[in-house]
Design an enzyme around this catalytic site. Sequence first.
Site, mmCIF file in Angstrom:
data_model
loop_
_atom_site.group_PDB
_atom_site.id
_atom_site.type_symbol
_atom_site.label_atom_id
_atom_site.label_comp_id
_atom_site.label_asym_id
_atom_site.label_seq_id
_atom_site.Cartn_x
_atom_site.Cartn_y
_atom_site.Cartn_z
ATOM 1 N N GLU A 197 0.835 -1.195 0.000
ATOM 2 C CA GLU A 197 0.000 0.000 0.000
ATOM 3 C C GLU A 197 0.875 1.252 0.000
ATOM 4 O OE1 GLU A 197 -2.019 -1.080 3.820
ATOM 5 O OE2 GLU A 197 -1.616 1.028 4.261
ATOM 6 N N CYS A 216 -3.050 -4.817 4.180
ATOM 7 C CA CYS A 216 -1.976 -5.663 4.700
ATOM 8 C C CYS A 216 -1.946 -7.069 4.110
ATOM 9 C CB CYS A 216 -2.056 -5.748 6.220
ATOM 10 S SG CYS A 216 -1.809 -4.156 7.010
ATOM 11 N N THR A 276 3.364 1.858 15.409
ATOM 12 C CA THR A 276 3.622 0.536 14.823
ATOM 13 C C THR A 276 3.894 0.531 13.327
ATOM 14 O OG1 THR A 276 1.230 0.258 14.609
ATOM 15 C CG2 THR A 276 2.284 -0.719 16.555
ATOM 16 N N ARG A 324 -11.614 1.148 17.493
ATOM 17 C CA ARG A 324 -11.790 -0.218 17.996
ATOM 18 C C ARG A 324 -12.502 -1.130 17.005
ATOM 19 N NH1 ARG A 324 -12.822 0.373 24.489
ATOM 20 N NH2 ARG A 324 -10.829 1.361 24.862
ATOM 21 N N THR A 337 -11.432 -1.824 14.305
ATOM 22 C CA THR A 337 -10.395 -2.605 13.631
ATOM 23 C C THR A 337 -10.184 -3.969 14.304
ATOM 24 O OG1 THR A 337 -8.697 -1.584 14.998
ATOM 25 C CG2 THR A 337 -9.119 -0.554 12.864
ATOM 26 N N HIS A 373 -1.165 -12.308 10.824
ATOM 27 C CA HIS A 373 -0.886 -10.881 10.634
ATOM 28 C C HIS A 373 -0.671 -10.246 12.008
ATOM 29 C CE1 HIS A 373 -0.711 -6.898 9.217
ATOM 30 N NE2 HIS A 373 -1.808 -6.517 9.821
ATOM 31 N N LYS A 420 -0.171 -7.835 20.761
ATOM 32 C CA LYS A 420 -1.281 -8.502 21.450
ATOM 33 C C LYS A 420 -2.227 -9.264 20.509
ATOM 34 C CE LYS A 420 -4.234 -5.847 23.558
ATOM 35 N NZ LYS A 420 -4.643 -4.715 24.401
ATOM 36 N N ASN A 422 4.639 -3.225 12.665
ATOM 37 C CA ASN A 422 3.707 -3.800 11.692
ATOM 38 C C ASN A 422 4.188 -3.442 10.292
ATOM 39 O OD1 ASN A 422 1.573 -4.592 10.100
ATOM 40 N ND2 ASN A 422 0.075 -3.197 11.011
ATOM 41 N N SER A 427 -6.992 -4.999 5.776
ATOM 42 C CA SER A 427 -8.177 -4.203 6.069
ATOM 43 C C SER A 427 -9.015 -4.022 4.821
ATOM 44 C CB SER A 427 -7.773 -2.835 6.618
ATOM 45 O OG SER A 427 -7.229 -2.997 7.898
#
Lengths: 356, 132
Positions: A89, A121, A162, A209, A211, A244, A249, A276, A306
Amino acid sequence: MTENKTLLKPSRPVGIVGYGAYVPRYRLPAKEVDRMWAGERSAGLPIKEKAVPGLDEDVITMSIEAARNAMKRAEIDPAEIRAVWIGSESHPYAVKPSSTIIAEAIGAAPHVQAADMEFACKAGTEAMVMAMGLVGSSMAKYAVAIGIDTAQGKPGDALEYTAAAGGAAFIIGPADESLAVINASYSFVTDTPDFWRREYQIYPEHGQRFTGDPAYFHHILEAGKAMLESSGTSAKDYTWAVFHQPNTKFPQKVAQMLGFSPEQITPGLLSPVIGNTYAGAAILGLTAILDIARPGDRILVVSFGSGAGSDAFDIVVTDKLLERRDKALKTQDYIARRTEIDYATYARYRGKIRMK
Amino acid sequence: MEIPRHWRLKQQRYSLVGEICPHCQVKIFPPRDVCPNCGGEANTPYTFSGRGEVYSYTTIYEAPAGFEDKAPYTVALVKLDEGPLVTAQLTDLGDTPVEIGMPVEMVTRRLRQDGDERGMLIYGYKFRPAMN
Protein backbone atom coordinates in the site's frame (compact mmCIF):
# COMPACT_ATOMS: atom_id res chain seq x y z
CA MET A 1 -26.64 -19.00 0.40
CA THR A 2 -24.48 -22.10 0.67
CA GLU A 3 -21.17 -22.02 2.47
CA ASN A 4 -18.33 -23.09 0.21
CA LYS A 5 -15.31 -23.82 2.32
CA THR A 6 -13.51 -25.77 -0.40
CA LEU A 7 -9.81 -25.07 -0.21
CA LEU A 8 -7.97 -23.40 -3.08
CA LYS A 9 -5.82 -26.25 -4.33
CA PRO A 10 -3.84 -26.11 -7.58
CA SER A 11 -4.17 -29.04 -9.99
CA ARG A 12 -0.37 -29.26 -10.15
CA PRO A 13 1.23 -29.27 -6.66
CA VAL A 14 3.18 -26.07 -5.92
CA GLY A 15 5.46 -24.70 -3.26
CA ILE A 16 8.06 -22.15 -2.24
CA VAL A 17 11.23 -22.61 -4.30
CA GLY A 18 12.98 -19.62 -2.75
CA TYR A 19 12.22 -17.01 -0.11
CA GLY A 20 13.87 -13.77 0.92
CA ALA A 21 13.35 -11.15 3.61
CA TYR A 22 14.19 -7.50 4.00
CA VAL A 23 14.04 -5.22 7.04
CA PRO A 24 15.64 -1.77 6.92
CA ARG A 25 18.31 -0.75 9.40
CA TYR A 26 16.74 2.02 11.48
CA ARG A 27 14.56 1.54 14.60
CA LEU A 28 12.21 4.01 16.23
CA PRO A 29 11.36 2.96 19.81
CA ALA A 30 7.65 3.22 20.65
CA LYS A 31 8.62 5.19 23.76
CA GLU A 32 10.03 7.89 21.45
CA VAL A 33 6.63 8.33 19.74
CA ASP A 34 5.11 8.31 23.20
CA ARG A 35 7.50 10.99 24.45
CA MET A 36 6.53 13.21 21.51
CA TRP A 37 2.76 12.85 21.61
CA ALA A 38 1.53 11.25 24.81
CA GLY A 39 3.69 12.50 27.64
CA GLU A 40 5.71 9.36 28.32
CA ARG A 41 2.98 7.14 29.70
CA SER A 42 5.50 4.22 29.30
CA ALA A 43 2.94 1.49 30.12
CA GLY A 44 0.76 -0.10 27.47
CA LEU A 45 2.94 0.56 24.45
CA PRO A 46 1.89 -1.76 21.56
CA ILE A 47 5.43 -2.81 20.61
CA LYS A 48 9.05 -2.16 21.63
CA GLU A 49 10.23 -0.52 18.40
CA LYS A 50 9.56 -0.36 14.68
CA ALA A 51 11.75 -0.62 11.56
CA VAL A 52 12.17 2.61 9.60
CA PRO A 53 13.54 2.85 6.04
CA GLY A 54 16.51 5.06 5.20
CA LEU A 55 16.29 8.17 3.02
CA ASP A 56 17.03 6.20 -0.15
CA GLU A 57 14.69 3.27 0.48
CA ASP A 58 11.16 2.58 -0.71
CA VAL A 59 8.97 -0.38 -1.65
CA ILE A 60 10.87 -0.86 -4.92
CA THR A 61 14.37 -0.94 -3.40
CA MET A 62 13.27 -3.17 -0.52
CA SER A 63 11.49 -5.54 -2.92
CA ILE A 64 14.59 -5.80 -5.08
CA GLU A 65 16.68 -6.92 -2.10
CA ALA A 66 14.06 -9.39 -0.82
CA ALA A 67 13.63 -10.81 -4.34
CA ARG A 68 17.41 -11.13 -4.76
CA ASN A 69 17.56 -13.09 -1.49
CA ALA A 70 14.77 -15.35 -2.78
CA MET A 71 16.67 -15.84 -6.06
CA LYS A 72 19.84 -16.83 -4.16
CA ARG A 73 17.90 -19.58 -2.40
CA ALA A 74 15.97 -20.70 -5.49
CA GLU A 75 19.04 -20.87 -7.75
CA ILE A 76 16.93 -20.64 -10.89
CA ASP A 77 17.44 -18.90 -14.22
CA PRO A 78 15.57 -15.56 -13.93
CA ALA A 79 14.42 -15.99 -17.55
CA GLU A 80 12.20 -18.85 -16.34
CA ILE A 81 10.17 -16.47 -14.15
CA ARG A 82 6.88 -15.67 -15.85
CA ALA A 83 5.32 -13.28 -13.33
CA VAL A 84 6.49 -10.63 -10.84
CA TRP A 85 3.69 -9.50 -8.56
CA ILE A 86 4.21 -7.07 -5.71
CA GLY A 87 1.60 -6.29 -3.08
CA SER A 88 1.91 -3.04 -1.12
CA GLU A 89 0.00 0.00 0.00
CA SER A 90 3.06 2.23 -0.35
CA HIS A 91 4.02 1.94 -4.00
CA PRO A 92 6.30 4.92 -4.81
CA TYR A 93 4.32 5.82 -7.91
CA ALA A 94 0.56 6.37 -8.09
CA VAL A 95 0.76 5.43 -11.78
CA LYS A 96 3.73 3.33 -13.00
CA PRO A 97 4.24 -0.21 -11.81
CA SER A 98 6.78 -1.05 -9.11
CA SER A 99 6.81 -4.57 -10.56
CA THR A 100 8.51 -3.65 -13.84
CA ILE A 101 11.47 -2.08 -12.02
CA ILE A 102 11.79 -5.11 -9.75
CA ALA A 103 11.51 -7.51 -12.71
CA GLU A 104 14.25 -5.59 -14.52
CA ALA A 105 16.53 -5.56 -11.47
CA ILE A 106 16.33 -9.32 -10.90
CA GLY A 107 16.77 -10.12 -14.59
CA ALA A 108 13.25 -11.46 -15.13
CA ALA A 109 12.22 -8.84 -17.72
CA PRO A 110 11.08 -8.67 -20.49
CA HIS A 111 9.25 -12.00 -21.12
CA VAL A 112 7.23 -11.76 -17.94
CA GLN A 113 3.88 -10.78 -16.42
CA ALA A 114 4.14 -7.87 -14.00
CA ALA A 115 1.58 -6.15 -11.81
CA ASP A 116 1.18 -4.26 -8.54
CA MET A 117 -1.37 -5.58 -6.04
CA GLU A 118 -3.25 -3.58 -3.46
CA PHE A 119 -5.25 -4.99 -0.54
CA ALA A 120 -3.98 -3.22 2.57
CA CYS A 121 -1.98 -5.66 4.70
CA LYS A 122 -2.82 -8.78 2.70
CA ALA A 123 -1.62 -7.56 -0.71
CA GLY A 124 1.43 -9.83 -0.40
CA THR A 125 -0.49 -13.03 0.30
CA GLU A 126 -2.89 -12.04 -2.50
CA ALA A 127 0.12 -12.14 -4.84
CA MET A 128 1.09 -15.55 -3.42
CA VAL A 129 -2.35 -17.04 -4.11
CA MET A 130 -2.21 -15.71 -7.68
CA ALA A 131 1.27 -17.16 -8.14
CA MET A 132 -0.01 -20.53 -6.87
CA GLY A 133 -2.70 -20.36 -9.55
CA LEU A 134 -0.31 -19.46 -12.36
CA VAL A 135 2.18 -22.20 -11.47
CA GLY A 136 -0.49 -24.68 -10.36
CA SER A 137 -2.24 -24.46 -13.73
CA SER A 138 1.11 -25.03 -15.51
CA MET A 139 0.88 -21.66 -17.23
CA ALA A 140 4.24 -20.82 -15.69
CA LYS A 141 7.13 -22.64 -14.08
CA TYR A 142 7.98 -19.88 -11.62
CA ALA A 143 6.24 -16.74 -10.35
CA VAL A 144 7.53 -14.15 -7.88
CA ALA A 145 5.16 -12.91 -5.16
CA ILE A 146 6.24 -10.05 -2.92
CA GLY A 147 4.60 -8.26 0.02
CA ILE A 148 6.43 -5.17 1.25
CA ASP A 149 5.45 -1.84 2.78
CA THR A 150 6.86 1.40 4.06
CA ALA A 151 3.71 2.02 6.06
CA GLN A 152 2.38 5.49 6.70
CA GLY A 153 1.26 6.59 10.16
CA LYS A 154 -0.24 9.98 10.92
CA PRO A 155 1.90 11.86 13.47
CA GLY A 156 0.45 11.29 16.93
CA ASP A 157 -2.00 8.63 15.75
CA ALA A 158 -2.15 5.20 17.39
CA LEU A 159 -0.76 3.71 14.16
CA GLU A 160 2.38 5.82 14.30
CA TYR A 161 3.74 3.59 17.06
CA THR A 162 3.62 0.54 14.82
CA ALA A 163 3.54 1.53 11.09
CA ALA A 164 6.84 0.02 9.94
CA ALA A 165 8.82 -1.03 6.88
CA GLY A 166 9.84 -4.49 5.70
CA GLY A 167 8.61 -7.51 3.84
CA ALA A 168 9.35 -10.69 1.98
CA ALA A 169 9.54 -12.22 -1.48
CA PHE A 170 8.70 -15.78 -2.55
CA ILE A 171 9.43 -17.68 -5.71
CA ILE A 172 6.54 -20.03 -6.23
CA GLY A 173 7.28 -23.08 -8.36
CA PRO A 174 6.61 -26.81 -8.81
CA ALA A 175 6.30 -28.75 -5.53
CA ASP A 176 9.08 -31.20 -6.44
CA GLU A 177 11.60 -28.32 -6.50
CA SER A 178 10.25 -26.63 -3.40
CA LEU A 179 11.81 -26.13 0.00
CA ALA A 180 8.26 -25.94 1.38
CA VAL A 181 5.12 -27.31 -0.31
CA ILE A 182 1.93 -25.23 -0.13
CA ASN A 183 -0.86 -27.79 0.29
CA ALA A 184 -3.65 -25.28 -0.16
CA SER A 185 -4.85 -21.75 0.52
CA TYR A 186 -8.18 -20.37 1.63
CA SER A 187 -9.45 -16.80 1.38
CA PHE A 188 -12.21 -15.07 3.36
CA VAL A 189 -13.26 -11.57 2.34
CA THR A 190 -16.07 -9.16 3.32
CA ASP A 191 -16.75 -5.46 2.78
CA THR A 192 -15.62 -4.16 6.17
CA PRO A 193 -14.50 -0.51 6.36
CA ASP A 194 -12.01 -0.76 9.24
CA PHE A 195 -9.10 1.14 7.63
CA TRP A 196 -8.57 3.03 4.37
CA ARG A 197 -6.69 5.79 2.63
CA ARG A 198 -8.48 7.92 0.07
CA GLU A 199 -6.82 9.04 -3.15
CA TYR A 200 -4.35 11.96 -2.72
CA GLN A 201 -4.34 11.52 1.07
CA ILE A 202 -0.97 11.03 2.75
CA TYR A 203 -2.15 9.19 5.84
CA PRO A 204 -4.72 6.43 6.30
CA GLU A 205 -7.82 6.59 8.50
CA HIS A 206 -9.05 3.81 10.74
CA GLY A 207 -12.16 2.86 12.64
CA GLN A 208 -10.51 2.85 16.11
CA ARG A 209 -11.79 -0.22 18.00
CA PHE A 210 -13.76 -1.31 14.93
CA THR A 211 -10.40 -2.60 13.63
CA GLY A 212 -10.47 -5.39 16.25
CA ASP A 213 -13.42 -7.80 16.54
CA PRO A 214 -15.34 -7.24 13.26
CA ALA A 215 -12.18 -6.84 11.22
CA TYR A 216 -8.93 -8.50 12.37
CA PHE A 217 -10.34 -11.22 14.58
CA HIS A 218 -13.41 -12.12 12.49
CA HIS A 219 -11.51 -12.59 9.24
CA ILE A 220 -8.49 -14.39 10.65
CA LEU A 221 -10.67 -16.71 12.72
CA GLU A 222 -12.97 -17.52 9.78
CA ALA A 223 -10.09 -18.15 7.37
CA GLY A 224 -8.08 -20.06 9.97
CA LYS A 225 -11.02 -22.24 11.08
CA ALA A 226 -12.01 -23.01 7.47
CA MET A 227 -8.45 -24.06 6.69
CA LEU A 228 -8.30 -26.33 9.74
CA GLU A 229 -11.77 -27.84 9.16
CA SER A 230 -11.42 -28.37 5.42
CA SER A 231 -8.00 -29.95 5.73
CA GLY A 232 -9.11 -32.08 8.68
CA THR A 233 -6.47 -30.67 10.98
CA SER A 234 -6.29 -28.87 14.31
CA ALA A 235 -3.70 -26.59 15.89
CA LYS A 236 -1.72 -29.54 17.25
CA ASP A 237 -1.02 -30.79 13.70
CA TYR A 238 1.09 -27.70 12.99
CA THR A 239 4.61 -27.12 14.23
CA TRP A 240 4.40 -23.36 13.70
CA ALA A 241 1.80 -20.69 13.03
CA VAL A 242 2.04 -17.07 11.98
CA PHE A 243 -0.69 -14.45 11.83
CA HIS A 244 -0.89 -10.88 10.63
CA GLN A 245 0.70 -8.81 13.38
CA PRO A 246 -0.39 -5.17 13.69
CA ASN A 247 0.92 -5.14 17.28
CA THR A 248 2.07 -7.69 19.85
CA LYS A 249 -1.28 -8.50 21.45
CA PHE A 250 -3.60 -9.25 18.49
CA PRO A 251 -1.63 -12.18 17.01
CA GLN A 252 -1.10 -13.66 20.48
CA LYS A 253 -4.82 -13.51 21.18
CA VAL A 254 -5.98 -14.86 17.80
CA ALA A 255 -3.44 -17.72 18.07
CA GLN A 256 -4.89 -18.67 21.44
CA MET A 257 -8.45 -18.50 20.06
CA LEU A 258 -7.49 -20.96 17.31
CA GLY A 259 -5.81 -23.28 19.84
CA PHE A 260 -2.15 -22.47 19.17
CA SER A 261 0.41 -22.26 21.98
CA PRO A 262 2.84 -19.36 22.53
CA GLU A 263 5.70 -21.71 21.50
CA GLN A 264 4.12 -22.29 18.10
CA ILE A 265 3.94 -18.59 17.26
CA THR A 266 7.10 -17.21 18.89
CA PRO A 267 9.59 -17.55 15.96
CA GLY A 268 7.21 -15.82 13.55
CA LEU A 269 6.08 -13.05 15.91
CA LEU A 270 8.32 -10.17 14.84
CA SER A 271 6.05 -7.16 15.45
CA PRO A 272 7.39 -6.48 18.97
CA VAL A 273 10.84 -5.65 17.53
CA ILE A 274 10.12 -4.39 14.00
CA GLY A 275 6.50 -3.18 14.17
CA ASN A 276 3.71 -3.80 11.69
CA THR A 277 5.16 -4.17 8.22
CA TYR A 278 1.65 -4.27 6.69
CA ALA A 279 1.76 -6.31 3.46
CA GLY A 280 5.02 -7.78 4.72
CA ALA A 281 3.92 -8.70 8.25
CA ALA A 282 2.60 -12.28 8.13
CA ILE A 283 4.97 -13.40 5.37
CA LEU A 284 8.04 -11.88 7.00
CA GLY A 285 7.06 -14.00 10.01
CA LEU A 286 6.94 -16.99 7.65
CA THR A 287 10.52 -16.31 6.48
CA ALA A 288 11.72 -16.22 10.10
CA ILE A 289 10.04 -19.61 10.65
CA LEU A 290 11.57 -21.09 7.47
CA ASP A 291 14.97 -19.90 8.75
CA ILE A 292 14.68 -22.32 11.71
CA ALA A 293 12.21 -25.01 10.56
CA ARG A 294 13.03 -28.68 10.02
CA PRO A 295 11.90 -30.95 7.15
CA GLY A 296 8.38 -32.20 7.85
CA ASP A 297 7.37 -29.17 9.91
CA ARG A 298 3.87 -27.95 9.09
CA ILE A 299 3.10 -24.22 9.13
CA LEU A 300 -0.20 -22.33 9.20
CA VAL A 301 -0.05 -18.78 7.84
CA VAL A 302 -3.04 -16.42 8.06
CA SER A 303 -2.74 -12.86 6.79
CA PHE A 304 -5.21 -10.04 7.32
CA GLY A 305 -5.82 -7.00 5.16
CA SER A 306 -8.18 -4.20 6.07
CA GLY A 307 -11.20 -3.65 3.95
CA ALA A 308 -11.19 -6.65 4.74
CA GLY A 309 -10.01 -10.21 4.31
CA SER A 310 -7.63 -13.02 5.19
CA ASP A 311 -5.65 -15.58 3.21
CA ALA A 312 -4.68 -18.82 4.96
CA PHE A 313 -1.93 -21.20 3.81
CA ASP A 314 -1.13 -24.77 4.85
CA ILE A 315 2.61 -25.32 4.26
CA VAL A 316 4.89 -28.34 4.79
CA VAL A 317 8.70 -28.00 4.84
CA THR A 318 10.76 -30.37 2.64
CA ASP A 319 14.36 -31.65 2.87
CA LYS A 320 15.48 -29.05 0.34
CA LEU A 321 15.13 -26.25 2.91
CA LEU A 322 18.28 -27.33 4.75
CA GLU A 323 20.51 -27.17 1.70
CA ARG A 324 19.20 -23.76 0.55
CA ARG A 325 18.37 -21.56 3.49
CA ASP A 326 21.96 -20.53 4.26
CA LYS A 327 22.43 -19.16 0.74
CA ALA A 328 20.99 -15.74 1.67
CA LEU A 329 20.74 -13.45 4.69
CA LYS A 330 18.24 -14.60 7.31
CA THR A 331 15.40 -12.52 8.69
CA GLN A 332 17.08 -12.34 12.11
CA ASP A 333 20.29 -11.06 10.46
CA TYR A 334 18.32 -8.02 9.31
CA ILE A 335 16.62 -7.61 12.68
CA ALA A 336 19.98 -7.75 14.46
CA ARG A 337 21.33 -4.97 12.20
CA ARG A 338 19.89 -2.11 14.21
CA THR A 339 20.51 1.60 14.56
CA GLU A 340 18.20 3.41 16.95
CA ILE A 341 16.95 6.83 15.83
CA ASP A 342 15.06 9.63 17.58
CA TYR A 343 11.76 11.16 16.51
CA ALA A 344 13.45 14.06 14.68
CA THR A 345 15.53 11.72 12.51
CA TYR A 346 12.42 9.60 11.90
CA ALA A 347 10.50 12.73 10.84
CA ARG A 348 13.24 13.56 8.35
CA TYR A 349 13.62 10.00 7.02
CA ARG A 350 9.88 9.61 6.50
CA GLY A 351 9.47 12.94 4.72
CA LYS A 352 7.38 14.50 7.47
CA ILE A 353 9.35 17.75 7.25
CA ARG A 354 8.33 19.80 4.23
CA MET A 355 11.26 21.72 2.74
CA LYS A 356 9.23 23.94 0.41
CA MET B 1 14.11 15.89 -18.51
CA GLU B 2 16.68 13.14 -19.01
CA ILE B 3 14.31 10.21 -19.38
CA PRO B 4 16.06 8.51 -22.34
CA ARG B 5 19.40 8.54 -20.53
CA HIS B 6 17.99 7.04 -17.33
CA TRP B 7 16.16 4.42 -19.37
CA ARG B 8 19.28 3.52 -21.34
CA LEU B 9 21.42 3.12 -18.21
CA LYS B 10 18.94 1.08 -16.19
CA GLN B 11 20.67 -2.31 -16.36
CA GLN B 12 24.09 -1.05 -15.32
CA ARG B 13 22.53 1.08 -12.60
CA TYR B 14 20.09 -1.49 -11.16
CA SER B 15 22.32 -4.55 -11.30
CA LEU B 16 25.93 -3.54 -12.04
CA VAL B 17 25.79 -5.03 -15.51
CA GLY B 18 29.09 -4.27 -17.23
CA GLU B 19 31.08 -6.15 -19.84
CA ILE B 20 33.75 -8.81 -20.09
CA CYS B 21 36.44 -8.60 -22.75
CA PRO B 22 36.35 -11.76 -24.94
CA HIS B 23 40.06 -11.27 -25.77
CA CYS B 24 41.76 -10.68 -22.40
CA GLN B 25 38.91 -11.53 -19.95
CA VAL B 26 39.14 -8.16 -18.18
CA LYS B 27 35.87 -7.13 -16.58
CA ILE B 28 34.68 -3.66 -17.53
CA PHE B 29 32.49 -1.19 -15.67
CA PRO B 30 30.81 0.98 -16.77
CA PRO B 31 30.27 -0.75 -20.14
CA ARG B 32 32.09 1.04 -22.97
CA ASP B 33 32.31 -1.63 -25.73
CA VAL B 34 36.07 -1.20 -26.07
CA CYS B 35 38.39 -2.96 -23.65
CA PRO B 36 40.51 -0.43 -21.70
CA ASN B 37 43.15 -3.15 -21.22
CA CYS B 38 43.76 -4.59 -24.70
CA GLY B 39 41.83 -2.17 -26.91
CA GLY B 40 39.76 -4.96 -28.45
CA GLU B 41 36.02 -4.86 -29.01
CA ALA B 42 34.20 -5.93 -25.84
CA ASN B 43 30.42 -6.00 -25.64
CA THR B 44 29.64 -9.25 -23.86
CA PRO B 45 27.43 -8.38 -20.85
CA TYR B 46 28.77 -9.34 -17.44
CA THR B 47 26.90 -8.96 -14.14
CA PHE B 48 29.24 -8.05 -11.30
CA SER B 49 28.95 -9.74 -7.92
CA GLY B 50 28.50 -6.37 -6.21
CA ARG B 51 31.21 -7.17 -3.68
CA GLY B 52 34.22 -4.95 -3.14
CA GLU B 53 36.03 -2.73 -0.68
CA VAL B 54 36.36 0.98 0.02
CA TYR B 55 39.38 2.33 -1.87
CA SER B 56 38.86 5.92 -0.73
CA TYR B 57 35.96 8.06 0.48
CA THR B 58 34.77 11.55 1.33
CA THR B 59 31.75 13.07 3.01
CA ILE B 60 29.63 15.56 1.06
CA TYR B 61 28.16 18.43 3.06
CA GLU B 62 27.40 20.82 0.19
CA ALA B 63 25.51 18.56 -2.18
CA PRO B 64 24.99 19.18 -5.89
CA ALA B 65 21.53 19.85 -7.30
CA GLY B 66 19.18 16.93 -6.81
CA PHE B 67 21.03 15.55 -3.80
CA GLU B 68 20.54 18.38 -1.27
CA ASP B 69 17.95 16.47 0.75
CA LYS B 70 20.37 13.58 1.32
CA ALA B 71 23.31 15.60 2.70
CA PRO B 72 25.48 14.90 4.52
CA TYR B 73 26.34 11.63 2.76
CA THR B 74 29.47 9.63 2.00
CA VAL B 75 30.78 8.94 -1.49
CA ALA B 76 33.40 6.27 -2.05
CA LEU B 77 35.63 4.85 -4.69
CA VAL B 78 34.79 1.16 -4.44
CA LYS B 79 37.27 -1.40 -5.74
CA LEU B 80 35.08 -4.23 -7.02
CA ASP B 81 36.28 -7.81 -6.43
CA GLU B 82 36.44 -8.23 -10.23
CA GLY B 83 38.76 -5.24 -10.63
CA PRO B 84 37.05 -2.02 -11.73
CA LEU B 85 36.89 1.07 -9.53
CA VAL B 86 33.38 2.50 -9.18
CA THR B 87 32.26 5.81 -7.69
CA ALA B 88 29.10 5.47 -5.62
CA GLN B 89 27.37 6.62 -2.46
CA LEU B 90 27.70 4.54 0.68
CA THR B 91 24.44 3.87 2.48
CA ASP B 92 23.06 2.18 5.60
CA LEU B 93 26.10 3.28 7.54
CA GLY B 94 24.13 3.93 10.73
CA ASP B 95 26.89 4.52 13.26
CA THR B 96 29.45 2.39 11.38
CA PRO B 97 32.70 4.36 10.83
CA VAL B 98 33.96 4.21 7.22
CA GLU B 99 37.48 2.91 6.71
CA ILE B 100 39.67 2.32 3.69
CA GLY B 101 39.60 -1.40 2.96
CA MET B 102 36.15 -1.85 4.50
CA PRO B 103 34.24 -4.66 2.72
CA VAL B 104 31.07 -3.38 1.05
CA GLU B 105 28.27 -4.85 -1.08
CA MET B 106 26.05 -3.35 -3.75
CA VAL B 107 22.42 -2.50 -3.07
CA THR B 108 19.91 -0.87 -5.42
CA ARG B 109 18.54 2.33 -3.95
CA ARG B 110 16.62 5.44 -4.92
CA LEU B 111 19.31 7.87 -6.12
CA ARG B 112 17.16 10.93 -6.68
CA GLN B 113 14.13 12.22 -8.54
CA ASP B 114 14.28 13.85 -11.97
CA GLY B 115 13.51 17.50 -11.18
CA ASP B 116 10.82 17.94 -8.54
CA GLU B 117 8.32 15.55 -6.92
CA ARG B 118 6.49 15.21 -10.23
CA GLY B 119 9.55 13.72 -11.94
CA MET B 120 10.50 10.10 -12.47
CA LEU B 121 12.33 8.25 -9.70
CA ILE B 122 15.89 7.24 -10.50
CA TYR B 123 17.20 4.00 -8.99
CA GLY B 124 20.75 2.74 -9.02
CA TYR B 125 23.64 1.18 -7.16
CA LYS B 126 25.02 2.24 -3.81
CA PHE B 127 27.22 0.26 -1.44
CA ARG B 128 26.72 -0.62 2.21
CA PRO B 129 28.91 -2.32 4.81
CA ALA B 130 28.95 -6.01 3.83
CA MET B 131 26.41 -8.09 5.77
CA ASN B 132 27.40 -11.45 4.29
